[in-house]
Design an enzyme around this catalytic site. Structure first.
Site, PDB file in Angstrom:
ATOM      1  N   GLU A 190     -18.829  -6.229  10.572  1.00  0.00           N
ATOM      2  CA  GLU A 190     -20.226  -4.963  11.533  1.00  0.00           C
ATOM      3  C   GLU A 190     -21.161  -5.944  12.446  1.00  0.00           C
ATOM      4  O   GLU A 190     -22.048  -5.890  13.413  1.00  0.00           O
ATOM      5  CB  GLU A 190     -21.315  -4.297  10.054  1.00  0.00           C
ATOM      6  CG  GLU A 190     -19.934  -3.518   9.866  1.00  0.00           C
ATOM      7  CD  GLU A 190     -19.410  -3.550   8.770  1.00  0.00           C
ATOM      8  OE1 GLU A 190     -18.613  -2.671   8.064  1.00  0.00           O
ATOM      9  OE2 GLU A 190     -19.421  -4.598   8.190  1.00  0.00           O
TER      10      GLU A 190
ATOM     11  N   ARG B 131     -25.590  -3.267   7.791  1.00  0.00           N
ATOM     12  CA  ARG B 131     -25.065  -3.738   7.484  1.00  0.00           C
ATOM     13  C   ARG B 131     -25.824  -4.839   9.131  1.00  0.00           C
ATOM     14  O   ARG B 131     -25.169  -6.186   9.143  1.00  0.00           O
ATOM     15  CB  ARG B 131     -23.818  -4.121   7.171  1.00  0.00           C
ATOM     16  CG  ARG B 131     -23.126  -3.318   6.101  1.00  0.00           C
ATOM     17  CD  ARG B 131     -21.953  -3.631   5.948  1.00  0.00           C
ATOM     18  NE  ARG B 131     -21.756  -3.815   4.426  1.00  0.00           N
ATOM     19  CZ  ARG B 131     -20.436  -4.154   3.723  1.00  0.00           C
ATOM     20  NH1 ARG B 131     -19.371  -4.369   4.070  1.00  0.00           N
ATOM     21  NH2 ARG B 131     -20.695  -5.483   2.906  1.00  0.00           N
TER      22      ARG B 131
ATOM     23  N   LYS C 176       1.174  -1.405  -0.076  1.00  0.00           N
ATOM     24  CA  LYS C 176       0.270  -0.067   0.489  1.00  0.00           C
ATOM     25  C   LYS C 176       0.960   1.416   0.030  1.00  0.00           C
ATOM     26  O   LYS C 176       1.639   1.291   0.730  1.00  0.00           O
ATOM     27  CB  LYS C 176      -0.937   0.201   0.919  1.00  0.00           C
ATOM     28  CG  LYS C 176      -1.961   0.884   1.052  1.00  0.00           C
ATOM     29  CD  LYS C 176      -2.745   0.696   2.593  1.00  0.00           C
ATOM     30  CE  LYS C 176      -4.004   1.862   2.289  1.00  0.00           C
ATOM     31  NZ  LYS C 176      -5.230   2.269   3.557  1.00  0.00           N
TER      32      LYS C 176
END
Length: 590
Positions: free
Chosen positions: A341, A369, A258
């Site tokens: 979640e 969610r 990244k």
């Protein structure tokens, strides 16, 4: 390697020749490294002009080029997970010059969006959807007799969600022709947490990484390839081409970094997940005002000092929810469950069963969610937990995928739930404390951004379900729920309207509503939430129950999707700025 963000447009002669992927496919493999270097330079420059996500995009430069080089997009389906990493994809698919306006009202969305480009196969913004969507496309192609290729690109962070494994399980059952690419960079927004992250990291440290990691996915009937260097075209292209040409479920494991190519981002991938627009320096920099998230972060640390039963849960939003200090000071009471979640809410329910006081710090858009778990595992069992709902309402440049427009509608129907809408930092502190000490489900929703100054000092203790009269006016009463209080105050002062800070959506201050209805010709509710199902409808139901004959105007987010723009522009588009509110009232009074 770049060490700073270019403030002038870089020289990109090869990239400038490419407006569509078909032009990219005219290049030779030997030209691709130069294209990658130019694309990386342009990405850094453009994000410096616009602000936005770029750490993830820097990490998939080579992969993005390789995919468009080998696939026949847009006929072939390329599905990105989450979409933080899609900026290079947008540059290569006709949106290069528009990228300096990304996240602005006249520019591209920061995430893949189907109505923006045919190359955006699937709209996204939340994580862990790519494999399910790609599988659906692959199965549709098979049923319709088409031979298009289908690729899902998912990060190791997004692979922590159960939905990704549900899709893998089903793909194996269908024997669909599709390729799943695991972009393994040991990151989501923060460092990855959990057993899968540990498993992948451990295996990459030994020479049998391919064999041991393959076992996991081959057990699900995927043909595994990798791990391979996702930044080396000489390795990546042939392995990717081979996987695309095989039939049945394929799994390619690539290793990337990244922030690749930008030294500060490689050193600090969390800090450089996104970038604000680089502004010219003009005089002394003003100190940054605390945000609502900062107030929450301070409150939870202070409360944990005196309450050993308090624990914090977040679904991979440590930095965004400002839980860094808590995670360091109370590491044994901090639980980052990764991008999961649903698990976060049921974990909190389990803790509450045994006497802990869980605080779930979650963005409004992500709470959607976990709605079933909130209902079935927490509310139904009358368990005691606090929801600290961040990014409620309009969120600005991240657009509709991240807007928190529906939490009040979801929560209002839960029996015995307490729902609070702070207008400033003082109220947020008081409401978090009240919610923490109130049995059952308590929710405090607050927006992204800086905390406004309180309108006036209020030393009275916060009482459950009790509103606050800010000013007494005539004819019209403004009933404000949440962060639009200062805007409402401007209108109230200009036209001599009554202004009430309602504070609670549930329980409503019905005595205040009765009093206002008896004294005014028009009640106007204001909320940074969808009008459908929001606080205004709660007030309407109260008026109906009480048989109160007064006109009601409910102002909030209208019944349509609000596209990306600055938060101020979004509020204006919804008529929630002073001019819009005033105009709507004047029309109703005629």
């Amino acid at each position: 390697m770049f060490h700073s963000i270019p403030d002038q447009r870089p020289n990109t002669p090869l990239l400038d020749q490419i407006d569509q992927p078909e032009q990219l496919r005219q290049l030779t493999p030997a030209q691709l490294p130069q294209l990658a270097e130019e694309l990386r330079a342009y990405l850094l420059y453009s994000v410096g002009q616009s602000g936005g996500h770029f750490g993830a995009g820097l990490g998939v430069i080579e992969l993005t080029i390789a995919l468009h080089f080998l696939l026949q997009t847009p006929d072939d389906h390329l599905v990105w997970d989450v979409g933080h990493q899609c900026y290079p994809h947008k540059i290569l698919t006709g949106r290069r010059e528009a990228l300096t306006r990304i996240r602005k009202s006249d520019g591209p969305s920061p995430f893949p969006k189907r109505d923006e480009s045919p190359f955006d196969s699937f709209g996204v913004g939340h994580s862990s959807t790519s494999i399910s969507a790609a599988l659906g496309m692959a199965l549709a192609d098979r049923q319709l007799g088409r031979n298009n290729k289908t690729v899902a690109v998912i990060g190791d962070g997004a692979m922590t969600a159960g939905m990704a494994f549900e899709a893998l399980n089903h793909a194996a059952h269908t024997h669909a022709n599709m390729l799943v690419i695991l972009n393994d960079n040991d990151m989501s927004i923060s460092r990855n947490e959990g057993g899968l992250a540990t498993y992948l990291a451990k295996n990459l440290k030994n020479q049998t990484a391919g064999d041991t990691t393959a076992a996991l996915f081959e057990a699900l009937d995927f043909e595994y390839s990798g791990p391979v260097d996702g930044h080396d075209f000489e390795v990546l292209l042939p392995v990717l081409a081979a996987a695309l040409n095989r039939t049945g479920p394929q799994f390619l494991h690539i290793i990337t970094r990244k922030g690749k190519g930008f030294a500060p981002a490689e050193a600090d991938p969390v800090g450089y997940h996104s970038l604000t627009k680089i502004e010219p320096i003009r005089g002394r920099k003003q100190p940054k005002k605390p945000s609502f998230s900062n107030i929450f972060g301070r409150w939870i640390c202070a409360t944990a000092e005196t309450d050993p039963t308090l624990c914090a849960i977040t679904p991979a939003m440590r930095e965004g929810s400002d839980l860094v200090a808590f995670s360091e000071q109370f590491s044994d009471r901090y639980f980052d469950v990764a991008i999961a979640e649903q698990h976060a809410l049921t974990l909190a329910a389990g803790m509450a069963c045994e006497g802990l006081k869980p605080v779930v710090a979650i963005y409004s858009t992500f709470l959607q969610r976990a709605y079933d778990q909130l209902i079935h595992d927490a509310s139904l069992q009358k368990l005691d937990l606090l929801l600290a709902i961040d990014r409620a309402g309009l969120v600005g440049e991240d657009g509709a995928t991240h807007a928190g427009c529906f939490d009040l509608a979801m929560l209002r129907c839960l029996p015995d739930a307490v729902i609070m809408t702070p207008a400033d930092g003082d109220e947020l502190n008081a409401m978090l404390t009240l919610g923490h000490n109130t049995p059952g489900i308590a929710a405090v929703r607050y927006p992204r951004g800086a905390v406004p100054e309180p309108l006036s000092a209020d030393t009275a203790p916060l009482v459950l379900g009790q509103a606050r009269l800010i000013r007494q006016g005539r004819e019209v009463a403004l009933l404000n729920f949440g962060p639009l209080l200062q805007t409402a105050a401007q209108v109230a002062e200009q036209f001599n309207y009554t202004l009430v800070d309602m504070r609670f959506v549930k329980p409503l201050d019905e005595s205040m509503i009765r009093s206002l209805a008896e004294q005014h010709n028009l009640l106007v509710t204001l909320e940074d939430h969808a009008v459908m199902g929001g606080a205004g409808e709660a007030v309407s139901a109260c008026l109906h129950r009480e048989n109160l004959n007064v006109d009601l105007l409910s102002l909030g987010i209208p019944d349509r999707w609000i596209s990306h723009a600055s938060r101020a522009e979004q509020l204006q588009a919804c008529g929630l700025d002073p001019q819009g509110i005033s105009a709507a009232i004047q029309v109703r009074l005629k």
